[in-house]
Design a protein around this motif. Structure first.
Motif, mmCIF file in Angstrom:
data_model
loop_
_atom_site.group_PDB
_atom_site.id
_atom_site.type_symbol
_atom_site.label_atom_id
_atom_site.label_comp_id
_atom_site.label_asym_id
_atom_site.label_seq_id
_atom_site.Cartn_x
_atom_site.Cartn_y
_atom_site.Cartn_z
ATOM 1 N N LEU A 127 -27.554 -21.595 11.867
ATOM 2 C CA LEU A 127 -27.370 -21.689 10.417
ATOM 3 C C LEU A 127 -27.044 -20.335 9.791
ATOM 4 C CD1 LEU A 127 -30.364 -24.013 9.423
ATOM 5 C CD2 LEU A 127 -28.078 -24.658 10.215
ATOM 6 N N LEU A 128 -27.282 -19.262 10.554
ATOM 7 C CA LEU A 128 -27.074 -17.900 10.039
ATOM 8 C C LEU A 128 -26.154 -17.127 10.984
ATOM 9 C CD1 LEU A 128 -30.858 -17.186 9.313
ATOM 10 C CD2 LEU A 128 -29.165 -18.055 7.689
ATOM 11 N N PRO A 129 -24.914 -17.558 11.122
ATOM 12 C CA PRO A 129 -24.017 -16.966 12.128
ATOM 13 C C PRO A 129 -23.510 -15.566 11.794
ATOM 14 C CG PRO A 129 -22.833 -18.579 10.811
ATOM 15 C CD PRO A 129 -24.268 -18.663 10.393
ATOM 16 N N THR A 130 -23.664 -15.118 10.546
ATOM 17 C CA THR A 130 -23.169 -13.789 10.169
ATOM 18 C C THR A 130 -24.319 -12.896 9.720
ATOM 19 O OG1 THR A 130 -22.816 -14.318 7.826
ATOM 20 C CG2 THR A 130 -21.031 -14.860 9.369
ATOM 21 N N ARG B 253 -33.825 -15.479 13.691
ATOM 22 C CA ARG B 253 -33.250 -15.481 15.042
ATOM 23 C C ARG B 253 -33.226 -16.886 15.639
ATOM 24 N NH1 ARG B 253 -35.665 -10.143 18.203
ATOM 25 N NH2 ARG B 253 -35.110 -8.596 16.615
ATOM 26 N N SER B 254 -34.256 -17.666 15.348
ATOM 27 C CA SER B 254 -34.327 -19.011 15.928
ATOM 28 C C SER B 254 -33.496 -20.031 15.149
ATOM 29 C CB SER B 254 -35.785 -19.480 15.993
ATOM 30 O OG SER B 254 -36.364 -19.511 14.706
ATOM 31 N N GLY C 117 -40.240 -13.596 9.252
ATOM 32 C CA GLY C 117 -38.901 -13.815 8.723
ATOM 33 C C GLY C 117 -37.832 -13.557 9.765
ATOM 34 N N GLU C 118 -37.975 -12.456 10.487
ATOM 35 C CA GLU C 118 -37.012 -12.118 11.541
ATOM 36 C C GLU C 118 -37.037 -13.162 12.653
ATOM 37 O OE1 GLU C 118 -34.090 -10.143 13.678
ATOM 38 O OE2 GLU C 118 -34.774 -9.703 11.631
ATOM 39 N N GLY D 26 -43.434 -19.647 15.628
ATOM 40 C CA GLY D 26 -44.452 -19.957 16.625
ATOM 41 C C GLY D 26 -43.908 -20.602 17.877
ATOM 42 N N LEU D 27 -42.597 -20.779 17.987
ATOM 43 C CA LEU D 27 -42.057 -21.534 19.120
ATOM 44 C C LEU D 27 -42.140 -20.797 20.443
ATOM 45 C CD1 LEU D 27 -38.966 -23.506 17.811
ATOM 46 C CD2 LEU D 27 -41.224 -24.324 18.412
ATOM 47 N N ASN D 28 -42.184 -19.484 20.436
ATOM 48 C CA ASN D 28 -42.313 -18.752 21.696
ATOM 49 C C ASN D 28 -43.520 -17.834 21.626
ATOM 50 O OD1 ASN D 28 -42.094 -17.501 24.115
ATOM 51 N ND2 ASN D 28 -40.219 -16.398 23.671
#
Length: 410
Positions: A361-364, A356-357, A351-352, A404-406
């Protein structure tokens, strides 16, 4: 005398605080010229900077900043770019992935296995998500494979070698002529995996793998650079067949999938193409994945240590347990303790990682907290759809899979 002259010509002034810089640079990032000489640091800077200028369509001012920073070793491009940047090889679309340090693949079909070998042979670090939702899409193993490797590496004269793999099928007998190229190695590997589930065969499949067209150890790898070392290639096919045959009549489990990937990795690392850099992500409640490397080394009565040969290939990658809920304090402590004693046992709170990625969409902080609550409740997809109704299904799935991107960072 000649060796001394070459050594002096190829020396580079790296900081005194980095005594290993010269051997690491000339071993890993300095390419050989047609004359057989290694590039100097300035020549590597010239090559890689030109590649960045062309790739990014940089202005003169931007190029000058990069040039100054790189030559003074204040900021550098990635290690992958130091090796392939600015070469004719990386300019070809089929090789673009070779500029990336990390990749991630959902292991859901045989093509995914082939893709991972292809990426590794381009120098990429390979991440694999081996969760049930993906590997359960693989077909059951239905055909027993009896593999025999024939021919000798380098037997075919250079001008007569097949570049690409060719397959000959006669009844339940298959001959795989391994092509002398990256594509050739990958296709031969993927073909073997596909034979284990191919419905046009019945019973045991006799597989002959002909390696006569593969170039000998020490021959140049044209384009990518470096030299070939196919020492582990002949045993790749038999090792993979052994794993597949043990799963006859059922689907592969997560560790068997992992072993198939890692058998290819062993072959590639031995071939001098790159270091071992892999990440395997298992679901948190996958006990097989969580304990796959436990007691990898065993000590006999006389005190001698040995490694389990059937699990040896697992050393090619780090294993991570992916939590789709926030891990408890006890689970976190247990993971750190296991890493302290064995180097393995990493965990990831997906979830974290997803939050973060998706910071765009989650600026705050408030939005992020609200999203994480939805993720733990299993409603993250609905949460995003409600707030971003214009987002198409493909983008939505991609955003939710970004844990899974990094694969190099947890």
């Amino acid at each position: 005398m000649v060796r001394e002259l070459e050594r002096k010509r190829q020396s580079t002034r790296f900081p005194e605080t980095a005594p290993a810089a010269n051997p690491v640079f000339f071993r890993t990032y300095s390419r050989r010229s047609p004359a057989g000489l290694r590039e100097t640091w300035d020549e590597v800077c010239d090559r890689t900077l030109q590649g960045l200028v062309e790739l990014g369509k940089l202005s003169r001012e931007e190029a000058e900043i990069l040039d100054k920073m790189q030559r003074n070793m204040k900021a550098l491009p990635s290690g992958r770019w130091l090796w392939v940047g600015g070469t004719d090889w990386i300019a070809k679309p089929k090789n673009f992935s070779g500029a990336y340090n990390c990749t991630s693949t959902n292991l859901q079909d045989w093509k995914a296995f082939g893709l991972m070998m292809d990426l590794a042979m381009m120098g990429c670090g390979t991440g694999a998500i081996i969760e049930p939702r993906y590997i359960n899409q693989l077909p059951p193993i239905r055909n027993r494979l009896n593999v025999k490797v024939q021919g000798e590496i380098g037997a075919t004269p250079k001008d007569q070698r097949r570049e690409y793999t060719e397959i000959s099928i006669q009844g339940n007998q298959v001959t795989i002529y391994v092509g002398d190229s990256r594509e050739g190695w990958v296709e031969s590997y993927q073909t073997l995996l596909e034979l284990s589930t191919d419905e046009k065969f019945s019973g045991e499949v006799q597989v002959f793998v002909d390696i006569s067209d593969v170039r000998q150890a020490g021959e140049t790898l044209n384009g990518f650079g470096g030299v070939a070392n196919p020492v582990k290639l002949p045993v790749l096919y038999q090792n993979c067949a052994s794993i597949l045959n043990k799963a006859l009549g059922r689907q592969l489990n997560s560790v068997e999938c992992c072993l198939l990937i890692d058998q290819a990795a062993v072959t590639i690392v031995a071939g001098n193409i790159r270091r071992s850099a892999g990440m395997r992500q298992f679901k948190s409640d996958d006990e097989l994945g969580a304990t796959a490397k436990d007691n990898l080394w065993q000590q006999d009565a006389e005190g001698n240590w040995s490694i389990d040969p059937e699990r040896d290939a697992l050393r090619m990658a780090n294993h991570t347990r992916v939590f789709h809920r926030k891990p408890t304090l006890e689970e976190s402590i247990d993971a750190v303790r296991k890493q302290y004693y064995s180097g393995e046992g990493a965990i990831q709170w997906a979830g974290e990682a997803v939050a973060r990625s998706n910071i765009d969409l989650l600026p705050t902080s408030a939005l992020k907290v609200d999203f994480l609550k939805a993720y733990e409740q299993g409603t993250a997809k609905d949460w995003l759809q409600k707030r971003y109704p214009e987002m198409d299904a493909e983008e939505l799935e991609h955003r939710l899979a970004r844990f899974g991107l990094n694969p190099c960072g947890k």
